[in-house]
Enzyme design. Structure first.
Site, PDB file in Angstrom:
ATOM      1  N   ARG A  54      60.713  76.619  76.007  1.00 49.92           N
ATOM      2  CA  ARG A  54      61.539  75.473  76.405  1.00 49.92           C
ATOM      3  C   ARG A  54      62.661  75.987  77.312  1.00 49.92           C
ATOM      4  NH1 ARG A  54      65.643  77.614  75.197  1.00 49.92           N
ATOM      5  NH2 ARG A  54      66.718  75.654  75.556  1.00 49.92           N
ATOM      6  N   GLY A  55      63.426  74.999  77.850  1.00 47.00           N
ATOM      7  CA  GLY A  55      64.414  75.343  78.864  1.00 47.00           C
ATOM      8  C   GLY A  55      63.743  75.161  80.214  1.00 47.00           C
ATOM      9  N   ARG A 102      56.224  67.205  79.238  1.00 43.87           N
ATOM     10  CA  ARG A 102      57.628  66.783  79.062  1.00 43.87           C
ATOM     11  C   ARG A 102      58.109  66.172  80.381  1.00 43.87           C
ATOM     12  NH1 ARG A 102      61.618  70.878  76.208  1.00 43.87           N
ATOM     13  NH2 ARG A 102      62.578  68.917  75.553  1.00 43.87           N
ATOM     14  N   ASP A 253      68.597  70.037  83.375  1.00 44.51           N
ATOM     15  CA  ASP A 253      67.151  69.781  83.494  1.00 44.51           C
ATOM     16  C   ASP A 253      66.790  69.056  84.777  1.00 44.51           C
ATOM     17  OD1 ASP A 253      67.709  70.038  80.433  1.00 44.51           O
ATOM     18  OD2 ASP A 253      65.595  70.475  80.775  1.00 44.51           O
TER      19      ASP A 253
END
Ligand code: MRU
Length: 368
Positions: A54-55, A102, A253
């Site tokens: 993630r990230g 995502r 993000d």
């Protein structure tokens, strides 16, 4: 030799011989350092959706390695020889599938679109053979990882100019090495400062509901010997009021064209409180996170996640009544008025962002 620290591991890597993407399973940290190998489209998609990797930048690199691994599989399945258009149809389907894991972090689609463009150029314009197309994809994915390390280092240098030795820095979520391939974005100035003896005092928000701040940021900074103090999300106003924070650094993000920024849920609360106390709020973002096609934060799609992340996931037993309504957005949008500056690898953008972001991106845009 001393014990291996979490910072000695690669967040994301490629094992070309094993046809796998290799990651640290971040859902097991800090208790267990488990390295896992992702071979199939389903495994890669799940790892991204379940936040094993993630990230924003790390997701991008994992997807680039992932689509390369899947491309190899497509060719292998066909016996090694196939027409480019037959290959591309399958490649494109796999790419769209990974992209659906995502929605908020633009780096996922940015990385996959870059691989897609490179693939089309190699097969259609340069008329390379299928094996050469694979080699091109391999080179591009490996370069994206190397680029991420250079970019984060440059963000660190630029961010370090905004603070001074001994400063208190607050950060939210994990925009650290575990969210990138090295240094992190928001943590890059902290790591470079640490190497140069700046003696920062860092406050890490725990970051409900998935605790990336507690499990990942506090863990990696503590492992690096940084003076880090973990606080609950609802304590940031108090540490700011106490005068312990000179600057906030967060990751991001997606940056909209007007400077609105999407980042982990709770970021906009931190920005609002920082503004109240006159503390600069800096967003650290590679230019790959700047999305000039999205005019404002209103158009950014915010990922909604399962209720059980809030009600029970991190507890021994359920902590909320069965059947209660739960709202669990993974990100929020911080209005550009609250953002003091956006720190990129190419320099620091300040308001008016419509102009400064375009200037930064266009001055350094690459052909292709
Ligand atoms: O849901 P996550 O853990 O992927 O959210 C991560 C963040 O919000 C980070 O701050 C962001 O991706 C920047 S990482 C350099």
């Amino acid at each position: 030799m001393g014990e291996k620290s979490i910072l000695d591991y690669e967040t994301v890597d490629l094992d070309d011989n094993d046809n796998s993407v290799v990651i640290i399973d971040q859902t097991r940290l800090p208790g267990k350092t488990e390295i896992i190998r992702l071979h199939t489209a389903q495994e890669i998609w799940d790892a991204i959706y379940l936040l094993k990797v993630r990230g924003a930048p790390a997701i991008g690199v994992a997807a680039a390695f992932g689509i390369y691994v899947l491309a190899k599989g497509i060719v292998k399945e066909s016996g090694g020889e196939m027409e480019f258009e037959d290959f591309y149809e399958k490649f494109h389907t796999q790419k769209e599938y990974l992209d659906s894991a995502r929605p908020t972090a633009v780096n996922l689609s940015w990385a996959l679109n870059r691989m897609d463009r490179r693939c089309q150029m190699a097969g259609r314009e340069e008329r390379k053979s299928i094996q050469e197309v694979l080699e091109t994809l391999h080179k591009e994915a490996v370069e994206m990882k190397a680029e991420d390390i250079r970019v984060c280092h440059a963000i660190g240098e630029n961010g370090l100019r905004l603070v001074k030795p001994g400063d208190g820095i607050l950060t939210h979520c994990n925009a650290g090495q575990l969210a990138t391939c090295k240094y992190g974005t928001a943590t890059a100035p902290i790591y470079l400062g640490q190497e140069r003896g700046y003696g920062f005092k860092v406050y890490a928000d725990e970051t409900r509901p998935l605790l990336q701040g507690a499990r990942l940021t506090a863990y990696e900074l503590f492992s690096a010997g940084v003076d880090v103090t973990l606080i609950c999300d609802n304590m940031s106003a108090m540490v700011m009021k106490n005068g312990w924070v000179n600057a906030v650094f967060v990751g991001c993000d997606r940056v909209a064209a007007n400077g609105d920024v999407a980042n982990k849920i709770g970021t906009s609360v931190v920005a609002t409180v920082a503004k109240h106390y006159g503390i600069p709020f800096y967003v650290c973002a590679p230019t790959s996170t700047i999305d000039l096609h999205t005019p404002t934060g209103k158009e950014i799609r915010i990922e909604q996640r399962p209720a059980q992340e809030v009600t029970q996931m991190w507890y021994k037993e359920r902590m909320a009544p069965e059947g209660v309504k739960v709202f669990n957005p993974a990100f929020d949008v911080t209005d550009h008025e609250l953002v003091t500056a956006i720190v990129t690898e190419h320099g620091i953008a300040r308001a008016p962002y419509e102009q400064s972001l375009v200037d930064l991106c266009h001055a350094h845009s690459q052909p292709g």
